[in-house]
Scaffold this active site. Structure first.
Site, PDB file in Angstrom:
ATOM      1  N   LYS A  41     -39.020  43.297 -22.467  1.00  0.00           N
ATOM      2  CA  LYS A  41     -39.070  41.924 -22.219  1.00  0.00           C
ATOM      3  C   LYS A  41     -40.279  41.151 -22.492  1.00  0.00           C
ATOM      4  CE  LYS A  41     -40.665  40.424 -18.849  1.00  0.00           C
ATOM      5  NZ  LYS A  41     -41.306  39.935 -17.556  1.00  0.00           N
TER       6      LYS A  41
ATOM      7  N   ASP B 117     -36.251  41.139 -12.584  1.00  0.00           N
ATOM      8  CA  ASP B 117     -36.522  41.339 -13.872  1.00  0.00           C
ATOM      9  C   ASP B 117     -35.052  41.954 -14.468  1.00  0.00           C
ATOM     10  OD1 ASP B 117     -38.462  39.704 -14.833  1.00  0.00           O
ATOM     11  OD2 ASP B 117     -39.764  41.618 -14.828  1.00  0.00           O
TER      12      ASP B 117
HETATM   13  O1  C5P Z   1     -38.248  41.508  -7.485  1.00  0.00           O
HETATM   14  P1  C5P Z   1     -39.479  42.358  -7.771  1.00  0.00           P
HETATM   15  O2  C5P Z   1     -39.297  43.756  -7.039  1.00  0.00           O
HETATM   16  O3  C5P Z   1     -39.698  42.495  -9.314  1.00  0.00           O
HETATM   17  O4  C5P Z   1     -40.650  41.512  -7.332  1.00  0.00           O
HETATM   18  C1  C5P Z   1     -41.922  42.356  -7.134  1.00  0.00           C
HETATM   19  C2  C5P Z   1     -42.944  41.451  -6.244  1.00  0.00           C
HETATM   20  O5  C5P Z   1     -43.322  40.374  -6.945  1.00  0.00           O
HETATM   21  C3  C5P Z   1     -42.247  40.836  -5.024  1.00  0.00           C
HETATM   22  O6  C5P Z   1     -42.327  41.690  -3.991  1.00  0.00           O
HETATM   23  C4  C5P Z   1     -43.102  39.492  -5.037  1.00  0.00           C
HETATM   24  O7  C5P Z   1     -44.275  39.865  -4.281  1.00  0.00           O
HETATM   25  C5  C5P Z   1     -43.447  39.182  -6.278  1.00  0.00           C
HETATM   26  N1  C5P Z   1     -42.433  38.189  -6.945  1.00  0.00           N
HETATM   27  C6  C5P Z   1     -42.620  36.651  -6.354  1.00  0.00           C
HETATM   28  N2  C5P Z   1     -41.523  35.779  -6.979  1.00  0.00           N
HETATM   29  C7  C5P Z   1     -40.818  36.250  -7.780  1.00  0.00           C
HETATM   30  C8  C5P Z   1     -40.610  37.650  -8.291  1.00  0.00           C
HETATM   31  C9  C5P Z   1     -41.620  38.670  -7.757  1.00  0.00           C
HETATM   32  O8  C5P Z   1     -43.308  36.346  -5.694  1.00  0.00           O
HETATM   33  N3  C5P Z   1     -39.985  35.519  -8.382  1.00  0.00           N
END
Ligand code: C5P
Length: 285
Positions: free
Chosen positions: A11, A138
């Site tokens: 992506k 994602d």
């Molecule tokens: O959802 P994912 O595990 O990919 O996100 C990794 C980290 O990125 C989360 O723990 C958070 O700290 C941060 N994040 C965020 N806001 C988002 C996506 C991710 O703060 N919209």
């Protein structure tokens, strides 16, 4: 035993904006995302009659239940209430890790798509995308693919008209970025820059590559570039080679340039490959 095969496409964030911090610790995002041909290959053996296994040709990829691809298979079979009678996932990796290219999420999404097909499509693609939000922000986009506007954590998706065809040069600097750490640094940054998401959506509507490329941008890029000026250095080489637009993708550290001719993208790649890992790619629509 049955063997399933699926491509896991990377992506790019054509735009990435942060609208605010939420009470649950996440951030509300607004991002136009594009699926590209750079991909990992996923193979799944179902009904192996053995313990679950994950094999990957890259040593630093976790080969256990912490891998998002394994989590995706676990979530899928739990949600349909079935035991696959043993599972082996094999990942041939090409998408660099901690690059902002959603490599791990793409692998998870490919596992979900392959298993959903194998089990007779218990979920529509939208239902599968909704389910996949439990694995990571994602993953839903990687399930749907194409060109999408993501809001919320990035998991609320609206499909957009396909991005005009073009060529990408992607360069990966020698440092990686921790996503949670970058969000923290972003929150502490004194000034912020924001992409023109409305302008991007209008340009996509008009199917106008020049304007689309002119509207790419990432609100997190200045925070990363302040510590790692390689970001701007790469963009400058790409612009000199004729890039119509350049930006860092996701939380970095990969940077892409958009070109309307393959030879210009290839030239940028050749100039950058001495110092950086580079990739040439196109849209998947
Ligand atoms: O959802 P994912 O595990 O990919 O996100 C990794 C980290 O990125 C989360 O723990 C958070 O700290 C941060 N994040 C965020 N806001 C988002 C996506 C991710 O703060 N919209």
């Amino acid at each position: 035993m049955t063997t399933l095969q699926e491509k896991a496409y990377a992506k790019l964030n054509l735009t990435l904006d942060i609208l605010g911090k939420r009470d649950d610790g996440y951030h509300d995002l607004e991002s136009v995302m594009q699926q590209i041909t750079l991909c990992d290959d996923i193979e799944i053996d179902v009904e192996t009659g053995e313990d679950w296994k994950l094999e990957c040709d890259w040593e630093d990829v976790p080969a256990d239940s912490t891998n998002l691809a394994w989590k995706a298979a676990g979530l899928f079979y739990k949600s349909i209430g079935k035991d696959p009678q043993g599972l082996t996932i094999r990942i041939t990796k090409r998408i660099p890790m901690q690059a902002g290219l959603a490599g791990g999420s793409a692998d998870a999404a490919a596992v979900l798509r392959a298993l959903n097909r194998h089990e007779g499509e218990p979920y529509t693609i939208w239902e599968l995308a909704r389910l996949s939000a439990k694995i990571g922000s994602d993953v839903p986009f990687c399930v749907l693919g194409g060109t999408c506007l993501g809001t919320g954590r990035g998991e609320k998706l609206e499909q957009l008209l396909p991005m005009p065809q073009c060529f990408y040069c992607i360069a990966m600097p020698d440092f990686s970025v921790s996503t949670p750490e970058l969000f923290r640094e972003y929150d502490e940054a004194e000034t912020t820059w924001h992409p023109d998401t409305k302008g991007m959506l209008k340009s996509l509507d008009q199917h106008d590559l020049l304007h689309v490329a002119g509207h790419v941008g990432n609100t997190m890029e200045p925070v990363v570039n302040a510590k790692h000026p390689e970001i701007e250095e790469i963009k400058s080489v790409m612009r000199d080679c004729g890039a119509l637009g350049t930006a860092m993708t996701g939380s970095g550290s990969a940077v892409y340039g958009i070109f309307d001719a393959f030879d210009m993208a290839a030239m940028a790649s050749m100039q950058l490959m001495e110092k950086y890992k580079t990739f040439l790619s196109r849209n998947v629509n």
